[in-house]
Design an enzyme around this catalytic site. Structure first.
Site, PDB file in Angstrom:
ATOM      1  N   LEU A 165      13.609 -30.234 -28.405  1.00 12.35           N
ATOM      2  CA  LEU A 165      13.410 -30.106 -26.952  1.00 12.35           C
ATOM      3  C   LEU A 165      13.958 -28.744 -26.479  1.00 12.35           C
ATOM      4  CD1 LEU A 165      14.196 -33.137 -24.632  1.00 12.35           C
ATOM      5  CD2 LEU A 165      13.978 -30.798 -23.822  1.00 12.35           C
ATOM      6  N   GLU A 169      12.075 -25.327 -24.834  1.00 12.06           N
ATOM      7  CA  GLU A 169      10.916 -24.507 -24.487  1.00 12.06           C
ATOM      8  C   GLU A 169      11.155 -23.023 -24.762  1.00 12.06           C
ATOM      9  OE1 GLU A 169      12.163 -26.928 -22.654  1.00 12.06           O
ATOM     10  OE2 GLU A 169      10.517 -28.368 -22.546  1.00 12.06           O
ATOM     11  N   GLN A 218       5.299 -30.112 -22.133  1.00  9.37           N
ATOM     12  CA  GLN A 218       5.024 -31.543 -21.942  1.00  9.37           C
ATOM     13  C   GLN A 218       4.514 -31.779 -20.510  1.00  9.37           C
ATOM     14  OE1 GLN A 218       8.139 -34.623 -22.996  1.00  9.37           O
ATOM     15  NE2 GLN A 218       6.671 -34.725 -24.700  1.00  9.37           N
ATOM     16  N   PHE A 219       5.135 -31.114 -19.588  1.00  8.00           N
ATOM     17  CA  PHE A 219       4.657 -31.018 -18.203  1.00  8.00           C
ATOM     18  C   PHE A 219       4.859 -29.562 -17.789  1.00  8.00           C
ATOM     19  CE2 PHE A 219       5.312 -35.479 -18.597  1.00  8.00           C
ATOM     20  CZ  PHE A 219       4.450 -36.096 -17.705  1.00  8.00           C
ATOM     21  N   ALA A 220       3.935 -29.037 -16.982  1.00 11.41           N
ATOM     22  CA  ALA A 220       4.038 -27.627 -16.580  1.00 11.41           C
ATOM     23  C   ALA A 220       5.400 -27.325 -15.952  1.00 11.41           C
ATOM     24  CB  ALA A 220       2.925 -27.286 -15.595  1.00 11.41           C
ATOM     25  N   ASP A 221       5.977 -28.329 -15.294  1.00  5.80           N
ATOM     26  CA  ASP A 221       7.280 -28.157 -14.629  1.00  5.80           C
ATOM     27  C   ASP A 221       8.360 -27.637 -15.589  1.00  5.80           C
ATOM     28  OD1 ASP A 221       6.870 -30.263 -11.998  1.00  5.80           O
ATOM     29  OD2 ASP A 221       5.634 -30.553 -13.774  1.00  5.80           O
ATOM     30  N   PHE A 222       8.276 -28.058 -16.868  1.00  6.23           N
ATOM     31  CA  PHE A 222       9.353 -27.729 -17.802  1.00  6.23           C
ATOM     32  C   PHE A 222       9.276 -26.300 -18.314  1.00  6.23           C
ATOM     33  CE2 PHE A 222       8.881 -32.462 -18.427  1.00  6.23           C
ATOM     34  CZ  PHE A 222       9.832 -32.731 -17.442  1.00  6.23           C
ATOM     35  N   HIS A 270       7.440 -33.530 -12.070  1.00  4.42           N
ATOM     36  CA  HIS A 270       6.295 -33.817 -12.942  1.00  4.42           C
ATOM     37  C   HIS A 270       4.987 -33.578 -12.190  1.00  4.42           C
ATOM     38  CE1 HIS A 270       9.534 -35.931 -15.019  1.00  4.42           C
ATOM     39  NE2 HIS A 270       8.792 -35.898 -16.106  1.00  4.42           N
TER      40      HIS A 270
END
Ligand code: TPP
Length: 672
Positions: free
Chosen positions: A408, A410, A432-436, A477
């Site tokens: 985990l 990025e 996993q989600f653009a937010d991350f 999310h």
């Protein structure tokens, strides 16, 4: 303190060769210090006292093994045989320097010498090293990579991510810490609490060693031995080299904060003088040899500097500066004359109706089949198939090496993808989600986006961004964060609204050797269907599409906005006919298509799901205003989401979204 040298199996010639390599950066630096005082070079990060590390490491590696140095590692560049005149031209910001005047000091790389250029942020360099080591491993090469950090850099998150990735993936990389006592003015006891930094290796499940970094033979033999072990059995090593920074952080900053006794102590351990004296004691060189060699080297340095100094100042050419932001080549579907080549266009046969999610999955799968050098990386992308199941079944076809579950982290993975590019590989990195992506932001905007322009290393990377709201997933999310990247030269941003475009643009993004942010709207995944050819095809990046023709008003939009605008057309009661332009690519955006629709209707609403202030709509409106003012019958208006985080509860979320204000905004514009 003394330095104990052990020659092991090295011949006299080899020992003298190492001496010459060690002396070279010292002689250059001594000359540089004089030039600095004369104001003929600016900014200099001294490695005096630390040369045995850069030189010993580089000398112990094969020439085609990558080194990822930092700002204090002149010895890496000299040992790799970089042309001295070109080095000086680099330091003076001249045209023939390694970065054509675009970068300062050691912030450049050269693939010809297998050296990766650092970014100022330090830590990411270790993660780039991981990527190179991974590519070497996947290619079955018998090679290791060495990446440098200072003691200060070990406090960065990227240090942790790099060590952890290297350990989990058994990468053949040496993460080398030059522990020189200070990070700028901060002493090590204010930087970390462990006894030795190499002790941290235990926590990562990797080998950790501390050695004397002022002993060229110890550094050299250690690397040679580790190299052999790591090639036989790939694994990472955390290697801490103890040394001392004998000058200021950079020449202008001084050393007032360093106790004098420390300098006295470490002067006795000077890596050059001690080795020189030992060679004389052993009868390997004569007592007058060092002076003779220094004079010879200094003459060479002066000749190179004078030649560099005579070169004219670099001249600015805006067109070239802008053009070099992207790598243009046939792989990206662009010819050398900067025109798009038409890589396989969509065929007319074999169409079937599929969902957006299936189109993305199919494009990705066919790209994996087409490009054996393509690797997918992301959290849970392997057996689990990713949280949106886009890579479901991929492991069975392509194996776990190419469909890689990542820890985990990025930031580390995105920088690693740049390292893979240096070795000629392509990566698709799934957020996993653009937010991350925020935890990988630095890697994208500073490393991936700028490396090609800075020193010619493109980032052949697609970042997949499951984005958008409308699914009741709350502030972390649901975000639309394309505007975060819109402002960054060097990136491309693609944002399809339908399955046909999604597949063709994804394949094109993967063909493209530049970093592409690929936005895929989660709410459209399973809610949008369309006809898509079965075969592999690409669509040109940078081209908008007219999805509905009209002559009364233009809605310029993308992503979910296209569907909202179409719904508006369907529900429309007035006589005004609406034209809808789907931008499809946000960076670079299609100015020609925008101009065409503006000229046709004279009234423009820019619609997007992202929040209003500083959004893409602001730029489009400004561009229209500046270039097409005379065609306008009303001010360009924007319809965007509220300037708040994305709320969770459905009534709040619906109120937040631009869609809830579309009709009102449109009426306002039409009644102008
Ligand atoms: C992310 C980031 N924060 C701050 C800086 C400013 N800075 C540049 S070098 C440096 C100290 C680095 O110390 P260390 O890692 O020990 O390397 P050394 O300079 O001693 O070789 C700092 C704080 C930076 N370049 N990047």
């Amino acid at each position: 303190m003394s330095v104990n040298f052990n020659r092991k199996n090295l011949s006299n010639e080899e020992l003298v060769h190492l001496y010459k390599l060690l002396l070279k950066p010292r002689v250059i630096e001594e000359r540089m210090l004089k030039l600095l005082r004369q104001g003929r070079v600016s900014k200099w990060f001294s490695g005096i006292g630390q040369e045995a590390i850069s030189v010993g490491v580089t000398a112990a590696l094969e020439e085609d093994e990558y080194v990822c140095p930092l700002h204090r590692n002149l010895g890496v560049f000299t040992t790799r045989g970089c042309n001295l005149q070109q080095l000086f031209e680099q330091f003076q910001g001249k045209q023939n320097g390694f970065s054509q005047g675009r970068e300062r000091s050691f912030h450049f790389g050269t693939n010809a010498h297998h050296i990766v250029g650092m970014i100022s942020h330090l830590g990411p360099q270790l993660c780039v090293g991981d990527g190179i080591a991974l590519a070497s491993k996947l290619k079955g090469e018998k090679k290791i990579t060495v990446a440098f950090t200072g003691d200060g850099g070990t406090s960065e998150g990227d240090f942790h991510e790099a060590c952890n990735i290297a350990a989990v993936w058994d990468l053949p990389i040496i993460i080398l810490i030059e522990n020189n006592g200070y990070g700028l003015s901060t002493p090590v006891n204010e930087q970390f609490r462990c006894k030795q930094l190499a002790d941290r290796a235990i926590g990562y499940g990797m080998m950790g060693i501390t050695i004397d970094g002022n002993n060229i033979l110890e550094v050299y033999h250690t690397i040679k031995q580790l190299r052999e072990e790591m090639i036989a059995n790939p694994h990472p090593v955390l290697l801490e080299c103890m040394t001392f920074r004998m000058r200021g952080h950079e020449e202008a900053s001084g050393v007032k904060y360093v106790p004098k006794e420390l300098f006295e102590l470490w002067e006795k351990k000077d890596p050059v003088m001690n080795y020189e004296n030992w060679l004389i004691e052993q009868g390997i060189i004569s007592p007058d040899y060092p002076l003779m060699l220094r004079e010879e080297m200094d003459a060479e340095v002066r000749t190179a500097f004078d030649a560099a100094d005579k070169q004219p100042e670099v001249t600015a050419d805006s067109e070239k500066e802008e053009e070099d932001v992207y790598l243009w080549d046939v792989r990206s579907g662009m010819s050398e004359v900067k025109q798009p080549l038409h890589l396989p266009p969509a065929s007319d046969i074999g169409h079937r109706t599929i969902r957006l999610v299936d189109a993305i999955s199919e494009g990705l799968k066919q790209s994996m089949q087409k490009h054996p050098n393509l690797v997918i990386m992301g959290q849970d992308v392997a057996a689990y198939g990713g949280v949106f199941k886009i890579t479901e079944g991929f492991v069975e076809e392509f194996g776990k090496e190419r469909v890689r579950n990542t820890p985990l982290c990025e930031s580390g993975i995105l920088s690693a993808a740049l390292g893979m590019s240096a070795k000629g590989m392509k990566s698709v990195v799934e957020m996993q989600f653009a937010d991350f992506v925020s935890t990988g932001f630095n890697a994208i905007v500073n490393n991936l986006a700028k490396s090609y322009w800075r020193w010619g290393q493109n980032a052949d990377v697609v970042v997949r961004m499951p984005t958008g709201a409308g699914v009741g997933a709350g502030p972390f999310h649901s975000q639309s964060n394309e505007a975060w990247f819109f402002h960054v030269p060097g990136l491309k941003i693609v944002y399809p609204s339908n399955p046909l475009d999604a597949k063709g643009l994804l394949c094109a993004a993967i063909e493209d050797p530049n970093p592409v942010m690929y936005f895929e709207h989660k709410a459209l995944y399973r809610g949008t269907e369309g006809e898509v050819p079965e075969d592999y095809y690409t669509l040109e990046i940078g081209k908008a599409k007219l999805v509905h023709e009209g002559d009364g008003v233009s809605i310029i939009t993308y992503g979910a906005g296209v569907h909202w605008a179409l719904e508006e057309v369907r529900n429309q009661k007035s006589e005004i006919s609406i034209e809808i332009l789907d931008l499809r690519t946000l960076l670079p955006f299609d100015k020609e298509a925008i101009a065409d629709t503006v000229k046709k209707t004279g009234k423009v609403l820019v619609l997007h799901e992202d929040t209003l202030t500083g959004g893409i709509g602001a730029e489009i409106a400004a561009w229209i205003n500046e270039n097409l003012f005379e065609y306008l019958d009303a001010p360009v208006m924007r319809c965007a989401s509220l300037d708040t985080p994305v709320p969770f509860a459905i009534p709040l979320e619906q109120n937040f979204l631009a869609k809830s204000r579309l009709q009102e905004k449109l009426n306002l514009l039409l009644s102008y």
